[in-house]
Structure formats: C-alpha cells, structure tokens
Design an enzyme around this catalytic site. Sequence first.
Site, PDB file in Angstrom:
ATOM      1  N   ASP A 173       7.642  -4.899   2.748  1.00  0.00           N
ATOM      2  CA  ASP A 173       6.677  -4.849   3.836  1.00  0.00           C
ATOM      3  C   ASP A 173       5.320  -5.440   3.446  1.00  0.00           C
ATOM      4  OD1 ASP A 173       5.926  -3.461   6.508  1.00  0.00           O
ATOM      5  OD2 ASP A 173       4.400  -2.757   5.124  1.00  0.00           O
ATOM      6  N   HIS A 198       0.833  -1.204   0.000  1.00  0.00           N
ATOM      7  CA  HIS A 198       0.000   0.000   0.000  1.00  0.00           C
ATOM      8  C   HIS A 198       0.864   1.247   0.000  1.00  0.00           C
ATOM      9  CE1 HIS A 198       0.618  -1.642   4.109  1.00  0.00           C
ATOM     10  NE2 HIS A 198       1.134  -0.448   4.304  1.00  0.00           N
ATOM     11  N   ARG A 258       1.816   0.190  20.090  1.00  0.00           N
ATOM     12  CA  ARG A 258       3.115  -0.338  19.650  1.00  0.00           C
ATOM     13  C   ARG A 258       4.234   0.671  19.957  1.00  0.00           C
ATOM     14  NH1 ARG A 258       2.030  -1.896  13.526  1.00  0.00           N
ATOM     15  NH2 ARG A 258       0.884   0.059  13.694  1.00  0.00           N
ATOM     16  N   GLN A 307      -4.036   4.044   4.262  1.00  0.00           N
ATOM     17  CA  GLN A 307      -3.079   3.206   3.527  1.00  0.00           C
ATOM     18  C   GLN A 307      -3.834   2.463   2.428  1.00  0.00           C
ATOM     19  OE1 GLN A 307      -1.928   1.620   7.410  1.00  0.00           O
ATOM     20  NE2 GLN A 307       0.232   1.723   6.821  1.00  0.00           N
ATOM     21  N   HIS A 321       9.530  -3.721  15.924  1.00  0.00           N
ATOM     22  CA  HIS A 321       8.738  -2.523  16.232  1.00  0.00           C
ATOM     23  C   HIS A 321       7.249  -2.868  16.271  1.00  0.00           C
ATOM     24  CE1 HIS A 321       8.407  -3.017  11.980  1.00  0.00           C
ATOM     25  NE2 HIS A 321       7.415  -2.158  11.952  1.00  0.00           N
ATOM     26  N   ASP A 322       6.902  -4.094  15.874  1.00  0.00           N
ATOM     27  CA  ASP A 322       5.487  -4.486  15.844  1.00  0.00           C
ATOM     28  C   ASP A 322       5.087  -5.240  17.107  1.00  0.00           C
ATOM     29  OD1 ASP A 322       4.554  -3.324  13.472  1.00  0.00           O
ATOM     30  OD2 ASP A 322       5.515  -4.892  12.281  1.00  0.00           O
ATOM     31  N   GLU A 340       8.688  -9.494   4.479  1.00  0.00           N
ATOM     32  CA  GLU A 340       8.029  -9.394   5.780  1.00  0.00           C
ATOM     33  C   GLU A 340       6.659 -10.050   5.644  1.00  0.00           C
ATOM     34  OE1 GLU A 340       5.585  -7.216   9.042  1.00  0.00           O
ATOM     35  OE2 GLU A 340       5.405  -6.785   6.923  1.00  0.00           O
TER      36      GLU A 340
HETATM   37  C1  GLC Z   1       4.254  -4.156   8.520  1.00  0.00           C
HETATM   38  C2  GLC Z   1       4.945  -3.201   9.463  1.00  0.00           C
HETATM   39  C3  GLC Z   1       3.927  -2.625  10.401  1.00  0.00           C
HETATM   40  C4  GLC Z   1       2.872  -1.917   9.616  1.00  0.00           C
HETATM   41  C5  GLC Z   1       2.276  -2.814   8.533  1.00  0.00           C
HETATM   42  C6  GLC Z   1       1.508  -2.020   7.544  1.00  0.00           C
HETATM   43  O1  GLC Z   1       3.712  -5.230   9.179  1.00  0.00           O
HETATM   44  O2  GLC Z   1       5.973  -3.858  10.136  1.00  0.00           O
HETATM   45  O3  GLC Z   1       4.525  -1.764  11.328  1.00  0.00           O
HETATM   46  O4  GLC Z   1       1.846  -1.494  10.468  1.00  0.00           O
HETATM   47  O5  GLC Z   1       3.273  -3.484   7.795  1.00  0.00           O
HETATM   48  O6  GLC Z   1       2.372  -1.302   6.713  1.00  0.00           O
END
Ligand code: GLC
Length: 650
Positions: A292, A192, A528, A260, A403-404, A334
Amino acid sequence: MQNVALMTPTARALFGRAHAAARDALAPLEARDRQVFLIRLERWFQNLVDGLESVYGRRDDFDEVVVGLVAQLALQYVRRPESLKVLDLERDLSPDWFQREQMVGYVCYVERFAGTLEGVLDKIDYLEELGVSYVHLMYVLRPREGENDGGYAIADYLDVDPRLGGIDDVDRVCAALRERGMSVCVDLVLNHCADTHAWARAAAAGDERYRDYFYTFETRDEPDAYERTLPEVFPDFAPGNFTWVESMRRWVWTTFNAYQWDLNWSNPAVFREVVHIMGELANRGVEVMRMDAVAFMWKRLGTDCQNQPEVHDLLQALRACAKIATAAVAHKAEAIVSPSDLIHYFGTGRRFGKVANLAYHNSLMVQFWSSLASRDTRLMTHTLRAFPPTPPSIAWGCYIRSHDDIGWAVTDEDAAAVGLSGSGHRSFLSDFYSGQFPGSHARGAVFQYNPATGDRRISGSFASLAGLEAALEARDEALVQLAIERILLGHALICGFGGVPLLYMGDEIGLRNDYGYLRDPDHATDNRWLHRPAMDWEAVARRRLVGSVEQRLFEGLRAILRARKRTPQLHATYPTEVLDVHPHVFVTLRRHPLGPTLALYNLTESYQSVPTAVLHEHGLAQAFDQLDQRFVDTAGEYLHLRPYQRLWLV
Ligand code: GLC
C-alpha cells in the site's frame, strides 16, 4: 554455482558469508530442502544486494545488514509449512501463474462481505460461481481503534481485527480458498503504521531505537522546508504532512491522516521488520501482498517525496526476499501515480522486471470514466498509446472501481494533445460525476476538494456513477438498460485488456451508493464510504431471478469471464497495443502466436461504425467475437457497433 559467476564484485564478496549464515539457519531441514533454499538464494541474491546497496550501501554495517537478513529469510523458510513449500515449487515452474487468462480478481472488505474471516468460508461457493481465482481481502490486519482509514492504519501486522476472528483464521481462510483454486491477497501497508502500533507507542514514550522508525523533528524548520514542495493527500480532513506529538514534543511525518505515522525506510531495522511481517503472512498462506501507498516510501527534500528511485530499490529488495524464502508469493504495488512514474514499479533500466509483479492500471480506470462522460475516446487512446512498454513478466491490475476515490489523473499535456484544456476537462469530469453537469446520469460526491489546485476527486459506486441509481429511481427501463450496458462495458474492458481484472465487491450485481455512512461517526467525514456498501445478499439472491437487474449484470459478467478464460491471447505476457482508429470506439490489439485479438469498445450510447479495413489490416478478414460467440460480418465497408457494445475479435 552458475549464478555466482555472474554476480557483481559486491554481491560475490558477500555471497559466501550470506550462504554460510543461511546454511546454519537451515540446519534443522533435510539436505534436499536446504538445497532448494540455497539455489533460490543464489538465483536472487544479486537482485537483493542491488536493491539494498543503493539504499543502505554507504552504511558501515551494510554487510551485517545483508547477512543478517539472509539468515532471517532462512529461518522463515524453516518455518514454512510443507504445503506452501510445494506451492513454491509449483510457482517456480509456473512463474506466469498470475498472468494467465484464467486469473480473475475479487476485492472485498471481510466484514462487509462476510462478517468475519470464518464467514468467508461460507462465501467460497459464491466466488466460485462467479469464476474468481484471486481474492483481495481488505481490512484484515488489526487496525487502530476508532478512525483507521478503512483499515489502512495498522496497529499490529501480525494480528487481525478481533471482530473478524483470530490470526489463525487467516491460515484457515487461505487454505480453504487455495483448495478451491483461489489465491488470497492482503494489504501490507508499507508507508505508515498506526500511531497506536507498538513501534509508535515506544517512540512516543521516548525510546530512541523506535523513534528512528519514524521521521520526527524537534522544530518546524525541516517540516517547513519539506512542505514547500509536498502536496497534500487529504487536504480536506488531514491538511499538511506533519503532526505535533505532545508526548514526544516532536513533529512526526504523517502523509495521510495524523494517526498514520510514516515509516523511516532509511533505517534498515524497518526493512527487516517488514520482511519479517511479509514472511509470517506468507507462511500463513497469503499469496499476494498488496503493498500500500508505496510511492511515498522515500523522502527527498525539494521534491514531492513520491516515486523516488530508492522506493524501487526497496521494492526490488523486498521482491528478492520473497523469491528466496516464500517463492509462491507475488507483489502488487499500489502506486496511484502518473504513467511515467508508474512504469518504474515494474522495474525499468537496471531494475527491469525486478520490482513488482502487479500494479494498478490507474490510467485505464480514469480514462474509462473520462470517455464515458465525454463520449469521446481520443484522450483515452492518446494517453494509453503513450504508455511505455512493460516487462513480459508482469501484469496490470485492471479495475474500474476500488475502495478509493477517483482522482482525475489527466495531464495538461495529454489533454492539450487532443485539443482539451487539462483543468477544464478535469473540472468537467468532477461536475459530471458529482451529478452537477446538466444531463449527467452519474450520482457521485466530491472527495477532498483542494482549493489550491482546484482538484475535486470523486467518490461513488460503479453502478451509481454509471447511471444505475438514477435510472432505477426514474423507473425508466431504457435508462436502466443503458446503465447495465455501461457496467458490462467496464467489466469487459478490464477483462479484455490483458491484465488481471479486479472486480470490486458488489459491482457484479450493481450495488449502488450507500448513504448510511453518514450515520457512523468513524466514517461520516470520509465519503469514500459511499462506495463501500455492505454486500447485499438479498440482492445477490436476485441473480437467479430472470430479468432482474442483478441477474442481467451477474450473468453478463459471468459470460465475459467465461470468454476471458477461453481466450489465451489475453495472457498478460503479451503487450496490449492501443490503436488510433475511431473517436468514439476504444480499440486494442494483442498479437499472439495463436493469432491477433482485436478488442473494440463503443464508449457511447449511439451506434458507431468502424471501417472493416482495420480488421483486414490486422489479419482478421474473418473474425469471431469471443464475447458473443459468433462470427461478425466483415464483408461490408463498416462494422457497426451497438450502443456500448464490446467485441473481442479473434
Ligand atoms: C491506499 C489505500 C487508501 C488509504 C491510503 C493510505 O491508497 O488504498 O484507502 O487511504 O493508502 O493508507
């Protein structure tokens, strides 16, 4: 032309045209330089065509898409700086560069770590002192103003947040880090973009070309049909998967936050845009693209619209593009999904080894926290033993915190296999880590409670979840020591598993939860931010103060990293086997031409005894612990492990 002979008819039929288009674009270069590109093109063309064909193959303009793309890649190569072309060659010769035991990753927010991109330059000594060779800089590309999901709503992929500096600072930081042996990784948000990105603005203004970059619907019919099988990622602050955009008078697909907008990857123009962005960033010196939220890139009615085969094809094609034009670059996927889905991001079947180079080992992370809470490794052992084999050319990104949030990705089947109820165990973990479970040492918070599924994900820093916050508050040195041991245990696990350890900023000195996020209106609704504290450089300075918490953690971690670097058996090309030998000790075996490595991790605060027969069985009648640098006693019937002790035996 060896590779041409091996091509499928489709690829062979297209190769001549693609080759000619590339040759034209490469005209400004010298003969040898042109040839390097053309050799790579021939080598990776089949992977590219295979990936694209299954996604765009039925289009009338398929040939043009491929040929146009190859010309675009050739132009990228023409613009690639000389020093990076040399790096490309180096990586051609050492394709295992990211798999080596010397690799140590560090993950940080630029702003929270160093203020600005230029500020990162002042921190290179620190990173070197720690022993880092790979730096994931977060929140670099220009996000939307206001709320932006921690930088994951990008308004311009080819610019940086003005508060951090200018886009040329990216080149400078990459070059400076590369000079010191560190590779830069940045986020490429593929699923996105922000609603304020030029593509989204044009779409909202009625431009049909750009409207086709997104999934938009005039009525609720299709969204409703999709919603029947779609889960919600942020049920709490962004329920549903579609957002009404009044200016366009249409619904837009927004898996994450309303701002997003999901990109429409069935449109090859989107693919070409991303290839362009990837090439530009690579030419600025970015070496690893963290792709991502890839699981969501393809939509299919009647499914959860995650992990669709087209995603793997798209990623394979992107991978091939990088190999052709910017060979030094590695791709990290990811995909925080279940093990059976995750494995496809490395490529399975016809895509074996062709998709991503790196992917996050989410299960390892979840199972660490699960075992730590239950003081029982049976679920961990069972789950990780069942992992399918991975291609020898990849590496797991091994992490304890990111960070999540942490989602309790424990399946009902895996739980049942060790006599647990899936929902019961998941619920226990949420209770434990939000500090509600009696006697819990953890300080965390529930993230995104979903009443429909009962899921409660968890936020909280490594140190706070591991008990350091509570122990320091209680001023109880024994508890502090236990928390330190838990943290070092986690570090040892991710460093010894055989992937790339990804250390999250601050975990090297035990940064605790940051409750200050509640005062920032852009952060307050998203807990978070609890585990995204700014780097505390005063605390960092205490790493030199003998006996301080920071010193014990920092030096403890450095010792682990040194041990990692002198243990060639940890090279990621060799598979990690999980042994089922003990209910409280997690054990991995890595077979290597230099001899086996057995790693043992005591996940409890009690002493545990492991039969030495296990060592003998695996050829370790004499065993040297790489971590403590001493021989262990294998003469008796049992090997005794201290609370939270870890051993890497060779
Ligand atoms: C990934 C990122 C996360 C974000 C999501 C949407 O999982 O690590 O922080 O909220 O993507 O972009």
